[in-house]
Design an enzyme around this catalytic site. Sequence first.
Site, PDB file in Angstrom:
ATOM      1  N   ASN A   8       0.867  -1.192   0.000  1.00 42.07           N
ATOM      2  CA  ASN A   8       0.000   0.000   0.000  1.00 42.07           C
ATOM      3  C   ASN A   8       0.898   1.234   0.000  1.00 42.07           C
ATOM      4  O   ASN A   8       1.491   1.571   1.023  1.00 42.07           O
ATOM      5  CB  ASN A   8      -0.894  -0.037   1.255  1.00 42.07           C
ATOM      6  CG  ASN A   8      -1.750   1.202   1.386  1.00 42.07           C
ATOM      7  OD1 ASN A   8      -1.857   2.011   0.459  1.00 42.07           O
ATOM      8  ND2 ASN A   8      -2.386   1.350   2.544  1.00 42.07           N
ATOM      9  N   TRP A   9       0.972   1.892  -1.158  1.00 45.46           N
ATOM     10  CA  TRP A   9       1.871   3.050  -1.277  1.00 45.46           C
ATOM     11  C   TRP A   9       1.283   4.322  -0.668  1.00 45.46           C
ATOM     12  O   TRP A   9       1.956   5.339  -0.585  1.00 45.46           O
ATOM     13  CB  TRP A   9       2.210   3.293  -2.748  1.00 45.46           C
ATOM     14  CG  TRP A   9       3.120   2.252  -3.345  1.00 45.46           C
ATOM     15  CD1 TRP A   9       3.723   1.217  -2.698  1.00 45.46           C
ATOM     16  CD2 TRP A   9       3.539   2.150  -4.723  1.00 45.46           C
ATOM     17  NE1 TRP A   9       4.474   0.471  -3.574  1.00 45.46           N
ATOM     18  CE2 TRP A   9       4.386   1.022  -4.827  1.00 45.46           C
ATOM     19  CE3 TRP A   9       3.275   2.895  -5.878  1.00 45.46           C
ATOM     20  CZ2 TRP A   9       4.971   0.639  -6.033  1.00 45.46           C
ATOM     21  CZ3 TRP A   9       3.855   2.507  -7.082  1.00 45.46           C
ATOM     22  CH2 TRP A   9       4.699   1.381  -7.149  1.00 45.46           C
ATOM     23  N   LYS A  10       0.023   4.291  -0.311  1.00 42.50           N
ATOM     24  CA  LYS A  10      -0.665   5.458   0.284  1.00 42.50           C
ATOM     25  C   LYS A  10      -0.477   6.703  -0.590  1.00 42.50           C
ATOM     26  O   LYS A  10      -0.330   6.575  -1.803  1.00 42.50           O
ATOM     27  CB  LYS A  10      -0.185   5.683   1.719  1.00 42.50           C
ATOM     28  CG  LYS A  10      -0.248   4.411   2.566  1.00 42.50           C
ATOM     29  CD  LYS A  10      -0.067   4.659   4.025  1.00 42.50           C
ATOM     30  CE  LYS A  10       0.040   3.330   4.754  1.00 42.50           C
ATOM     31  NZ  LYS A  10      -0.071   3.474   6.197  1.00 42.50           N
ATOM     32  N   HIS A  98      -9.772   0.976   5.030  1.00 44.79           N
ATOM     33  CA  HIS A  98      -8.477   1.217   5.690  1.00 44.79           C
ATOM     34  C   HIS A  98      -8.687   2.166   6.871  1.00 44.79           C
ATOM     35  O   HIS A  98      -9.462   3.119   6.779  1.00 44.79           O
ATOM     36  CB  HIS A  98      -7.476   1.809   4.695  1.00 44.79           C
ATOM     37  CG  HIS A  98      -6.072   1.768   5.217  1.00 44.79           C
ATOM     38  ND1 HIS A  98      -5.622   2.656   6.165  1.00 44.79           N
ATOM     39  CD2 HIS A  98      -5.044   0.926   4.968  1.00 44.79           C
ATOM     40  CE1 HIS A  98      -4.364   2.364   6.463  1.00 44.79           C
ATOM     41  NE2 HIS A  98      -3.991   1.321   5.742  1.00 44.79           N
ATOM     42  N   GLU A 170      -5.911  -5.354  10.565  1.00 42.23           N
ATOM     43  CA  GLU A 170      -4.934  -4.289  10.738  1.00 42.23           C
ATOM     44  C   GLU A 170      -5.239  -3.528  12.028  1.00 42.23           C
ATOM     45  O   GLU A 170      -5.999  -2.543  12.003  1.00 42.23           O
ATOM     46  CB  GLU A 170      -5.008  -3.318   9.552  1.00 42.23           C
ATOM     47  CG  GLU A 170      -4.607  -3.919   8.237  1.00 42.23           C
ATOM     48  CD  GLU A 170      -3.916  -2.880   7.372  1.00 42.23           C
ATOM     49  OE1 GLU A 170      -2.770  -3.111   6.970  1.00 42.23           O
ATOM     50  OE2 GLU A 170      -4.508  -1.819   7.126  1.00 42.23           O
ATOM     51  N   GLY A 176       1.903   1.823  10.890  1.00 35.18           N
ATOM     52  CA  GLY A 176       2.860   2.924  10.773  1.00 35.18           C
ATOM     53  C   GLY A 176       3.547   3.288  12.072  1.00 35.18           C
ATOM     54  O   GLY A 176       4.154   4.352  12.183  1.00 35.18           O
ATOM     55  N   SER A 215       2.932  -2.561  10.428  1.00 39.33           N
ATOM     56  CA  SER A 215       4.378  -2.553  10.681  1.00 39.33           C
ATOM     57  C   SER A 215       5.081  -3.847  10.271  1.00 39.33           C
ATOM     58  O   SER A 215       6.042  -4.265  10.933  1.00 39.33           O
ATOM     59  CB  SER A 215       4.661  -2.218  12.151  1.00 39.33           C
ATOM     60  OG  SER A 215       4.214  -0.907  12.440  1.00 39.33           O
ATOM     61  N   GLY A 236       2.583  -1.352   4.383  1.00 37.18           N
ATOM     62  CA  GLY A 236       2.573   0.075   4.082  1.00 37.18           C
ATOM     63  C   GLY A 236       3.980   0.583   3.858  1.00 37.18           C
ATOM     64  O   GLY A 236       4.566   0.425   2.786  1.00 37.18           O
ATOM     65  N   GLY A 237       4.564   1.179   4.899  1.00 35.95           N
ATOM     66  CA  GLY A 237       5.887   1.817   4.813  1.00 35.95           C
ATOM     67  C   GLY A 237       6.940   1.009   4.065  1.00 35.95           C
ATOM     68  O   GLY A 237       7.614   1.538   3.169  1.00 35.95           O
TER      69      GLY A 237
HETATM   70  C1  PEP Z   1      -1.096  -0.066   6.069  1.00 36.41           C
HETATM   71  O1  PEP Z   1      -1.157   1.140   5.847  1.00 36.41           O
HETATM   72  O2  PEP Z   1      -1.991  -0.821   5.653  1.00 36.41           O
HETATM   73  C2  PEP Z   1       0.030  -0.577   6.835  1.00 36.41           C
HETATM   74  C3  PEP Z   1      -0.020  -1.805   7.252  1.00 36.41           C
HETATM   75  O3  PEP Z   1       1.053   0.302   7.062  1.00 36.41           O
HETATM   76  P1  PEP Z   1       2.477  -0.039   7.776  1.00 36.41           P
HETATM   77  O4  PEP Z   1       2.979  -1.314   7.154  1.00 36.41           O
HETATM   78  O5  PEP Z   1       3.335   1.125   7.451  1.00 36.41           O
HETATM   79  O6  PEP Z   1       2.201  -0.216   9.213  1.00 36.41           O
END
Ligand code: PEP
Length: 254
Positions: A8-10, A98, A170, A176, A215, A236-237
Site C-alpha cells: 500500500n503506497w498510500k 483502511h 490491521e 505505521g 508494521s 505500508g511503509g
Molecule cells: C497499512 O497502511 O496498511 C500498513 C499496514 O502500514 P504499515 O505497514 O506502514 O504499518
Amino acid sequence: MKKIIIGNWKLNLDHLQGIQLLQKINYSLPKDVEENIDIVLAPSHTSLRSLQTVISTDKLKIKLSSQDVSMYKEGAYTGEVSSTQLEKLDISYSIIGHSERRTLLNENDEIINQKLKRLLEQRITPIFCFGEPIENRENNTYLEFIQEQLNEGLKGIRKDNMNEIIFAYEPIWAIGTGQVATIENIIEVLDFTKNLISSKSFYNQEKSRFIYGGSVSPDNSEEILNLNIVDGALVGGASLDSDKFVKIVNSIKL
Ligand code: PEP
C-alpha cells in the site's frame, strides 16, 4: 493456499516514480514468484493507468489494487472513482475500510459495506480492512469491536460472495508505528475472524484469505508470514522500498 503480499503506497509517489519502483520490485522478485505468491501493489489512482500499461506491455508478474473505491456507481460525486472505471482499467483488487480512511475521513461501516457491494458487482477482489484502536485492545473489548465491524461491513453480502473477499486484520495501533502485533494477537484475531466468516458463508478453505497488516518489515515477516493461519500481508511503509518489499516476499518459505 497461495499467499499474497500487497504493498500500500498510500499518498506517495507520482506515476513516474511509481513506474520506477514497480520495475525495481519486478526485477528483484524471484522469476517464478507468481506461481507461488500473488504480488499486488496499490498506488494512487493517478498512477494506475500508467502502471497497468507497463505491466501488460512488459508482462510483469505483479497485479494492481486501488487504495479505495466510491460507494456510488456513477453520477454527481466530484472526485470519486467508481468500481466500473477500475474494472475497465483491469484493476484486480481494491482496498476498502483502511483505518486511515475510517479515522481521518470519517468512513463508517455503512459506507464500507456499499463499497464492498460495488466491488463484488464488478468482480474486483475487495481487500477488506478491519481492526481495533488501542483503547479497545487495552480494555480487552477488541474482539467485540472487530465482530461489530465485520457484522456491519458485511451486511447483505451473499454467502457465496464471502470467499471472494480478502480479510485484512490491521490493528490501528500497529499501523505505521513500528509496533507490530504479537504472534498470539494475530493468531487469536484471525482465528476469531475465520470462525465468524465461516458462520456467515459457504466457507471454502481453499479460496478464503485472511491476512495481517501493521508494521510488517523484513525483521518480523518470516515469523508472521509462515504461520499457517496467515495467508499474506498488507504492507505500508516497507512497500516503498524495493529491497525491503522483496525481502518480505522472500521470507515466505515455499
Ligand atoms: C497499512 O497502511 O496498511 C500498513 C499496514 O502500514 P504499515 O505497514 O506502514 O504499518
